[in-house]
Design an enzyme around this catalytic site. Structure first.
Site, PDB file in Angstrom:
ATOM      1  N   LYS A 189       0.844  -1.194   0.000  1.00 23.08           N
ATOM      2  CA  LYS A 189       0.000   0.000   0.000  1.00 23.08           C
ATOM      3  C   LYS A 189       0.880   1.244   0.000  1.00 23.08           C
ATOM      4  O   LYS A 189       1.472   1.612   1.000  1.00 23.08           O
ATOM      5  CB  LYS A 189      -0.934   0.058   1.205  1.00 23.08           C
ATOM      6  CG  LYS A 189      -2.024   1.094   0.927  1.00 23.08           C
ATOM      7  CD  LYS A 189      -2.593   1.796   2.133  1.00 23.08           C
ATOM      8  CE  LYS A 189      -1.774   2.910   2.701  1.00 23.08           C
ATOM      9  NZ  LYS A 189      -1.716   4.148   1.891  1.00 23.08           N
ATOM     10  N   GLY A 242       6.964   5.072   8.555  1.00 19.78           N
ATOM     11  CA  GLY A 242       6.159   6.285   8.657  1.00 19.78           C
ATOM     12  C   GLY A 242       6.288   6.897  10.036  1.00 19.78           C
ATOM     13  O   GLY A 242       7.348   6.834  10.653  1.00 19.78           O
ATOM     14  N   SER A 243       5.177   7.460  10.526  1.00 15.66           N
ATOM     15  CA  SER A 243       5.215   8.216  11.776  1.00 15.66           C
ATOM     16  C   SER A 243       5.074   7.297  12.989  1.00 15.66           C
ATOM     17  O   SER A 243       4.546   6.183  12.889  1.00 15.66           O
ATOM     18  CB  SER A 243       4.083   9.238  11.783  1.00 15.66           C
ATOM     19  OG  SER A 243       2.847   8.562  11.739  1.00 15.66           O
ATOM     20  N   GLY A 247       2.650   4.023  13.434  1.00 20.45           N
ATOM     21  CA  GLY A 247       3.374   2.780  13.758  1.00 20.45           C
ATOM     22  C   GLY A 247       2.817   2.121  15.019  1.00 20.45           C
ATOM     23  O   GLY A 247       2.629   0.898  15.071  1.00 20.45           O
ATOM     24  N   GLU A 264       9.722   1.279  10.980  1.00 23.91           N
ATOM     25  CA  GLU A 264      10.784   2.273  10.838  1.00 23.91           C
ATOM     26  C   GLU A 264      10.090   3.620  10.955  1.00 23.91           C
ATOM     27  O   GLU A 264       9.316   4.001  10.082  1.00 23.91           O
ATOM     28  CB  GLU A 264      11.481   2.066   9.486  1.00 23.91           C
ATOM     29  CG  GLU A 264      12.841   2.698   9.450  1.00 23.91           C
ATOM     30  CD  GLU A 264      12.783   4.063   8.832  1.00 23.91           C
ATOM     31  OE1 GLU A 264      12.552   5.033   9.588  1.00 23.91           O
ATOM     32  OE2 GLU A 264      12.950   4.155   7.615  1.00 23.91           O
ATOM     33  N   CYS A 298      13.834  10.187   7.070  1.00 25.18           N
ATOM     34  CA  CYS A 298      13.817   9.737   8.467  1.00 25.18           C
ATOM     35  C   CYS A 298      15.186   9.864   9.107  1.00 25.18           C
ATOM     36  O   CYS A 298      15.304  10.104  10.287  1.00 25.18           O
ATOM     37  CB  CYS A 298      13.331   8.296   8.520  1.00 25.18           C
ATOM     38  SG  CYS A 298      14.190   7.241   7.354  1.00 25.18           S
ATOM     39  N   GLU A 394      10.109  15.617  15.161  1.00 30.72           N
ATOM     40  CA  GLU A 394      10.538  15.427  13.775  1.00 30.72           C
ATOM     41  C   GLU A 394       9.765  16.399  12.883  1.00 30.72           C
ATOM     42  O   GLU A 394       8.550  16.294  12.761  1.00 30.72           O
ATOM     43  CB  GLU A 394      10.253  13.976  13.354  1.00 30.72           C
ATOM     44  CG  GLU A 394      10.736  13.664  11.957  1.00 30.72           C
ATOM     45  CD  GLU A 394      10.497  12.204  11.571  1.00 30.72           C
ATOM     46  OE1 GLU A 394       9.340  11.764  11.586  1.00 30.72           O
ATOM     47  OE2 GLU A 394      11.485  11.512  11.237  1.00 30.72           O
TER      48      GLU A 394
HETATM   49  P1  NAP Z   1       1.884   8.075   8.288  1.00 32.69           P
HETATM   50  O1  NAP Z   1       0.493   8.334   8.721  1.00 32.69           O
HETATM   51  O2  NAP Z   1       2.749   7.341   9.225  1.00 32.69           O
HETATM   52  O3  NAP Z   1       1.820   7.334   6.869  1.00 32.69           O
HETATM   53  C1  NAP Z   1       2.673   6.309   6.427  1.00 32.69           C
HETATM   54  C2  NAP Z   1       1.872   5.230   5.717  1.00 32.69           C
HETATM   55  O4  NAP Z   1       0.949   4.634   6.625  1.00 32.69           O
HETATM   56  C3  NAP Z   1       1.024   5.757   4.581  1.00 32.69           C
HETATM   57  O5  NAP Z   1       0.977   4.790   3.558  1.00 32.69           O
HETATM   58  C4  NAP Z   1      -0.314   5.914   5.255  1.00 32.69           C
HETATM   59  O6  NAP Z   1      -1.389   5.945   4.352  1.00 32.69           O
HETATM   60  C5  NAP Z   1      -0.368   4.677   6.097  1.00 32.69           C
HETATM   61  N1  NAP Z   1      -1.346   4.708   7.188  1.00 32.69           N
HETATM   62  C6  NAP Z   1      -1.929   5.779   7.787  1.00 32.69           C
HETATM   63  N2  NAP Z   1      -2.787   5.379   8.747  1.00 32.69           N
HETATM   64  C7  NAP Z   1      -2.768   4.025   8.760  1.00 32.69           C
HETATM   65  C8  NAP Z   1      -3.445   3.020   9.519  1.00 32.69           C
HETATM   66  N3  NAP Z   1      -4.307   3.323  10.489  1.00 32.69           N
HETATM   67  N4  NAP Z   1      -3.160   1.725   9.257  1.00 32.69           N
HETATM   68  C9  NAP Z   1      -2.288   1.381   8.306  1.00 32.69           C
HETATM   69  N5  NAP Z   1      -1.631   2.279   7.542  1.00 32.69           N
HETATM   70  C10 NAP Z   1      -1.865   3.592   7.764  1.00 32.69           C
HETATM   71  O7  NAP Z   1       2.655   9.401   7.948  1.00 32.69           O
HETATM   72  P2  NAP Z   1       2.117  10.756   7.273  1.00 32.69           P
HETATM   73  O8  NAP Z   1       0.839  11.190   7.943  1.00 32.69           O
HETATM   74  O9  NAP Z   1       2.131  10.607   5.821  1.00 32.69           O
HETATM   75  O10 NAP Z   1       3.280  11.751   7.721  1.00 32.69           O
HETATM   76  C11 NAP Z   1       3.291  12.267   9.045  1.00 32.69           C
HETATM   77  C12 NAP Z   1       4.692  12.354   9.582  1.00 32.69           C
HETATM   78  O11 NAP Z   1       5.283  11.055   9.626  1.00 32.69           O
HETATM   79  C13 NAP Z   1       5.659  13.159   8.747  1.00 32.69           C
HETATM   80  O12 NAP Z   1       5.509  14.513   8.936  1.00 32.69           O
HETATM   81  C14 NAP Z   1       6.965  12.619   9.237  1.00 32.69           C
HETATM   82  O13 NAP Z   1       7.339  13.241  10.447  1.00 32.69           O
HETATM   83  C15 NAP Z   1       6.677  11.162   9.503  1.00 32.69           C
HETATM   84  N6  NAP Z   1       7.137  10.292   8.389  1.00 32.69           N
HETATM   85  C16 NAP Z   1       8.208   9.503   8.604  1.00 32.69           C
HETATM   86  C17 NAP Z   1       8.681   8.715   7.569  1.00 32.69           C
HETATM   87  C18 NAP Z   1       9.877   7.838   7.743  1.00 32.69           C
HETATM   88  O14 NAP Z   1      10.583   7.594   6.793  1.00 32.69           O
HETATM   89  N7  NAP Z   1      10.092   7.285   8.925  1.00 32.69           N
HETATM   90  C19 NAP Z   1       8.073   8.736   6.328  1.00 32.69           C
HETATM   91  C20 NAP Z   1       6.945   9.531   6.137  1.00 32.69           C
HETATM   92  C21 NAP Z   1       6.487  10.308   7.189  1.00 32.69           C
HETATM   93  P3  NAP Z   1      -1.867   7.335   3.685  1.00 32.69           P
HETATM   94  O15 NAP Z   1      -0.687   8.175   3.430  1.00 32.69           O
HETATM   95  O16 NAP Z   1      -2.476   6.903   2.456  1.00 32.69           O
HETATM   96  O17 NAP Z   1      -2.834   7.934   4.640  1.00 32.69           O
END
Ligand code: NAP
Ligand code: MG
Length: 491
Positions: A189, A242-243, A247, A264, A298, A394
């Site tokens: 996804k 992701g966040s 996570g 991660e 990240c 972050e």
């Molecule tokens: P996020 O919510 O953690 O999204 C990452 C992935 O998880 C996306 O594919 C997202 O889908 C999916 N997701 C969201 N809610 C979920 C759920 N309940 N169950 C399963 N999967 C789910 O991150 P974001 O909102 O895009 O970004 C927020 C912050 O996260 C950023 O500002 C940054 O600080 C951090 N981040 C960290 C990394 C890293 O490399 N560690 C990468 C990206 C972001 P959708 O996007 O389709 O909603």
């Protein structure tokens, strides 16, 4: 054939390569249930690029069922043949590098040359893990003359890959390559902001000889698509990047079905600079560490922890770097592209405001650009107190916070004073000091006199809230294999 949902008037070249923007399930393009779609946006222009099928829970169900069916044959493919197929994916990615990079740059916003290096990195994941396919050996354990005991490393089954928007193609490869090599089938996804490259990669997997159903891609929102995947009874392993809050949510969800997770979750990574360091070189590494991909990494160098005696000199160097960076649309290949979305721009600028309101000083940057697209200037803050939000949270944008220290113990304490522990850097000419810090730093990855020292072959992951498990390197295969111990009585 391009999907009708793509507006041909606005279609830049990169989209020509994409056969469809539907879901990719069991080797077929299928619309989402109820024909639901999402718009993916060009962050450099704020204009829609394409509408993409947005998977619903029942689409996830269909994809998981396809993966489950495909798994039983895939696990039985001769491992050497599995390796050859996976290696071919790498070659096809190389063959299509320019096209994939253009697609990634358009969808995500990143400068073309950075997109190209992500795509080559993606190819390298497939090439690297391909070589391991026929070397996933078990052990034999001595139990005396009356028995034989050995271990077998078996795939889990269906691996769910939930991907973020900062490195869409590269993180696809980082997870899918080891999962496939180990004999798992996958359901991927991508993030709602950046679904396009994963669709093209899925097609290249098929072209390389991956059987239908082994790689499925279901673009969609976290809710319902990501959630449906994480809670699915028939998913055997989840890899998420992701966040922290998402996570944690995924870990809770996976607890219901006792499904292992690899997480991660980002960082707030300290770059510690001692007075004996080559300051010019340190500044260059740190600038690369924080401004690459507009800081949306990240492992970015987002906190400088510098000795007070060289703070001014280092900041001058950093400001010179930041001010010299070109900003613009990814397709023009500047140094810094836009951030990924309007929401994210809002998040980054609100951190900049919080820094200013809290009394930190902006040494350079500090503003969003007054133009279309989600552009924000490379920004450096000094006079940052360790308790400020900009020192702790972050930001995931081109925003650097500079803190100072007095002695080595101070530096270590400041560096470790974080819920995160993904990466850390030490800049010093003193090798003994470097090794002392390597030992003390609470981080899964420590760089000495450089930033982004990791490669595909080096293990990567976090201490503390930065995650669980390791990606990259041989260690990543542990996330995709479970051990079966076989005990035989010879009597
Ligand atoms: P996020 O919510 O953690 O999204 C990452 C992935 O998880 C996306 O594919 C997202 O889908 C999916 N997701 C969201 N809610 C979920 C759920 N309940 N169950 C399963 N999967 C789910 O991150 P974001 O909102 O895009 O970004 C927020 C912050 O996260 C950023 O500002 C940054 O600080 C951090 N981040 C960290 C990394 C890293 O490399 N560690 C990468 C990206 C972001 P959708 O996007 O389709 O909603
Ligand atoms: Mg987009």
């Amino acid at each position: 054939m391009m999907s009708d949902s793509i507006d041909r008037q606005r279609v830049p070249e990169p989209l020509e390569s994409l056969s469809s923007t539907d879901l990719y399930i069991d080797g077929e393009w299928v619309p989402a249930s109820g024909a639901t779609t999402l718009e993916t946006i060009d962050p450099a222009t704020e204009k829609p690029i394409a509408s993409v099928a947005a998977a619903q829970a029942d689409d996830v169900d269909t994809a998981v069922a396809a993966a489950r069916r495909a798994f039983s044959d895939w696990r039985d493919v001769d491992p050497a043949e599995r390796g050859r197929i996976v290696h071919r994916i790498g070659r096809l990615i190389r063959d299509h590098c320019d096209e994939l990079a253009a697609l990634e740059s358009l969808d995500q916003g990143k400068p073309l040359s950075q997109a190209r290096s992500d795509i080559i990195g993606a190819a390298e994941y497939f090439e690297y893990y391909a070589g391991a396919a026929d070397k996933l050996e078990g052990r034999s354990i001595p139990v005396g003359p009356d028995g034989v005991d050995y271990t077998v490393r078996e795939p889990y089954g269906v691996s769910a890959q939930i991907i973020p928007w900062n490195f869409p193609a590269n993180i696809f490869a980082r997870g899918v390559a080891p999962a496939l090599v180990a004999g798992n089938a996958t359901v991927v996804k991508p993030a709602e902001q950046t679904p396009l490259s994963a669709l093209r990669l899925a097609e290249l997997c098929t072209e390389a000889g991956v059987p239908d159903g082994v790689v499925n891609v279901v673009p969609g929102y976290g809710e319902p698509a990501g959630q449906a995947l994480a809670e699915h009874e028939d998913v055997d392993q989840v890899t998420f990047t992701g966040s922290v809050p998402t996570g944690q949510r995924i870990m809770e969800t996976a607890a219901e079905t006792v499904t292992p997770v690899t997480l991660e979750l980002g960082g707030k990574n300290p770059a510690i600079v001692f007075p004996d360091a080559d300051l010019e070189a340190a500044a260059e590494s740190i600038a690369t560490g924080i401004f690459t991909n507009a800081g949306q990494i990240c492992s970015a160098a987002d906190r400088v922890v510098v000795h007070e005696s060289v703070r001014d000199e280092l900041v001058d160097e950093l400001v010179d770097h930041a001010a010299s960076l070109s900003i613009g649309p990814g397709r023009n290949d500047p140094d810094v592209g836009p951030v990924v979305s309007a929401d994210h721009l809002e998040k980054v600028t609100s951190y900049i405001e919080a820094g200013t309101d809290g009394g930190a000083s902006v040494e350079t940057g500090g503003e969003a650009l007054d133009r279309d697209g989600y552009f924000v200037e490379p920004t450096i803050f000094t006079d940052v107190d360790p308790e400020m939000q900009i020192a702790r949270e972050e930001i995931f944008g081109p925003v650097l916070s500079v803190l100072t220290f007095g002695d080595e113990a101070d530096a270590i304490e400041l560096a470790n004073d974080s819920e995160y522990g993904l990466t850390a850097g030490v800049f010093t000419a003193d090798i003994s000091r470097a090794h002392r810090l390597v030992r003390e730093l609470e981080a899964g990855n420590v760089y000495v006199n450089q930033w982004f020292g990791d490669m595909n072959r080096t293990p990567f992951g976090g201490y503390k809230h930065s995650g669980i498990g390791r990606e990259k390197g041989i260690e990543a295969l542990d996330s995709y294999l479970q051990t079966k111990n076989v005990a035989i009585d010879l009597e």
